[in-house]
Design an enzyme around this catalytic site. Structure first.
Site, PDB file in Angstrom:
ATOM      1  N   ALA A  10       0.921  -1.437   0.199  1.00  0.00           N
ATOM      2  CA  ALA A  10       0.218  -0.056   0.287  1.00  0.00           C
ATOM      3  C   ALA A  10       0.435   1.602  -0.159  1.00  0.00           C
ATOM      4  CB  ALA A  10      -0.906   0.391   1.318  1.00  0.00           C
ATOM      5  N   GLY A  12       4.341   1.512  -0.007  1.00  0.00           N
ATOM      6  CA  GLY A  12       5.324   1.614  -0.633  1.00  0.00           C
ATOM      7  C   GLY A  12       4.633   1.884  -2.898  1.00  0.00           C
ATOM      8  N   LYS A  74       6.652  -5.042   4.833  1.00  0.00           N
ATOM      9  CA  LYS A  74       6.294  -5.436   6.633  1.00  0.00           C
ATOM     10  C   LYS A  74       7.674  -5.901   7.095  1.00  0.00           C
ATOM     11  CE  LYS A  74       1.847  -4.633   6.559  1.00  0.00           C
ATOM     12  NZ  LYS A  74       0.454  -4.370   7.529  1.00  0.00           N
ATOM     13  N   ALA A 123      -2.632   4.505   3.630  1.00  0.00           N
ATOM     14  CA  ALA A 123      -3.247   3.778   2.513  1.00  0.00           C
ATOM     15  C   ALA A 123      -3.306   2.242   2.575  1.00  0.00           C
ATOM     16  CB  ALA A 123      -1.810   3.861   1.490  1.00  0.00           C
ATOM     17  N   LYS A 179       7.499   7.152  16.928  1.00  0.00           N
ATOM     18  CA  LYS A 179       6.208   6.429  16.338  1.00  0.00           C
ATOM     19  C   LYS A 179       5.838   5.294  16.835  1.00  0.00           C
ATOM     20  CE  LYS A 179       4.406   5.882  11.638  1.00  0.00           C
ATOM     21  NZ  LYS A 179       4.508   4.920  10.644  1.00  0.00           N
ATOM     22  N   ASN A 197      -9.698   4.316  16.117  1.00  0.00           N
ATOM     23  CA  ASN A 197      -9.254   5.132  17.065  1.00  0.00           C
ATOM     24  C   ASN A 197      -9.113   6.217  17.564  1.00  0.00           C
ATOM     25  OD1 ASN A 197      -7.055   3.008  16.135  1.00  0.00           O
ATOM     26  ND2 ASN A 197      -5.931   5.703  14.888  1.00  0.00           N
ATOM     27  N   SER A 249      -3.656  -0.154  11.403  1.00  0.00           N
ATOM     28  CA  SER A 249      -2.847  -1.274  10.549  1.00  0.00           C
ATOM     29  C   SER A 249      -2.789  -2.783  10.605  1.00  0.00           C
ATOM     30  CB  SER A 249      -0.766  -0.774   9.456  1.00  0.00           C
ATOM     31  OG  SER A 249      -0.704  -0.802  10.980  1.00  0.00           O
ATOM     32  N   GLU A 261       2.627  -6.554  12.912  1.00  0.00           N
ATOM     33  CA  GLU A 261       4.598  -6.236  12.582  1.00  0.00           C
ATOM     34  C   GLU A 261       4.404  -5.733  14.815  1.00  0.00           C
ATOM     35  OE1 GLU A 261       5.142  -3.687   9.675  1.00  0.00           O
ATOM     36  OE2 GLU A 261       3.520  -3.218   9.860  1.00  0.00           O
TER      37      GLU A 261
END
Length: 300
Positions: A10, A12, A74, A123, A179, A197, A249, A261
């Protein structure tokens, strides 16, 4: 600028599409059926902008080196991607725009010149060859772990000309940590409860818990010598506000039956805590709960 996007998912594909649309020489390196669809019909971007971009895509890493490699896989695929591109990574500038901690260290291990990066752009892949730009954000890049480099200023100029708002930091490691700390609080809580969120912002119990996770991550970072340009707590509230309507995500990965992740976010914070004889109980708990949810979802 000749740019290879290693990991045309997405983000990239979004970056590659915008750069190609601005006239840069871009090659997307990804997987079928996405790659085949792009080669047949072009890359379609919808959402914030509506574009159809003619851009080359491939499933194979070329022999020729580019000016810049953008690593957008990822985090759990970083080593596999760098191995497949070992011959072009060595001695090349490689910019990571991934989530989590430690990707840039892997670039250096493979002989690349690491540029750290974070992005708040959102994205998603809507269909093969179609990317939805869900949120216009900011990208911050810099020489990893710290310092100045003229080439990175040039990269920022190229990105800004392509409508990818980009700033350069001389302390990029602090932004990567900040982050990751924000993600360590928002993503697992949103994923476990399967909520947008904004629910974390509006629910006092969830908000206070998430804030404690941020504080814990900050303690670990500071003990590991990280000096923040911006307080992660400020970034946490800013992110919650800017992504109110988003399902994070990590939750989207769970819904798609994919691996998350979490190992590179909460898991890394736990790892770095142990390295300085600290405990990170909230990160440890969230890490375990997400790994458990991954396993349960995989059995459905």
């Amino acid at each position: 600028m000749k740019i290879y996007i290693l990991g045309a998912g997405a983000i990239g594909s979004l970056f590659g599409g915008l750069l190609a649309n601005a006239g840069e020489d871009v090659l997307l390196i990804g997987r079928d059926p996405h790659v085949s669809a792009i080669n047949e019909k072009g890359l379609k971007i919808v959402g914030i902008k509506d574009l159809n971009v003619k851009v080359e895509a491939t499933t194979r890493v070329p022999e020729e080196k580019p000016d810049l490699i953008v690593l957008a896989t990822k985090s759990y695929s970083t080593i596999e991607a760098l191995k497949s591109a070992r011959h072009i990574v060595k001695g090349s500038w490689v910019l990571s725009i991934q989530n989590g901690i430690g990707n840039e260290d892997k670039i250096i291990e493979f002989g690349g010149k690491a540029i750290g990066g974070i992005t708040t752009n959102g994205a998603m892949v809507e269909a093969p060859g179609v990317i939805k730009w869900t949120g216009k954000g900011v990208t911050i890049i810099g020489l990893y772990p710290q310092g100045k480099e003229k080439f990175i200023e040039k990269v920022a100029d190229v990105f800004n000309s392509a409508d990818i708002e980009t700033h350069v930091s001389e302390n990029i490691i602090s932004w990567i940590w900040a982050k990751a700390i924000v993600n360590s609080a928002i993503n697992p809580i949103g994923t476990l409860l399967e909520v947008k969120n904004k629910v974390i912002r509006e629910n006092d119990f969830l908000l206070s818990m998430a804030m404690e996770v941020v504080k814990e991550g900050c303690r670990v970072a500071l003990q590991n010598g990280i000096e923040f340009d911006v307080p992660p707590m400020d970034l946490f509230f800013q992110t919650l506000e800017q992504t109110r309507e988003n399902y994070n995500s990590m939750l989207q990965d769970i819904w798609r039956g994919k691996k998350t992740e979490v190992d590179y976010i909460n898991g890394k914070i736990v790892e770095y805590a142990k390295a300085v004889n600290l405990e990170a109980p909230m990160n440890l708990l969230l890490w375990g709960l997400i790994k458990g949810k991954e396993a349960l979802e995989g059995k459905k």
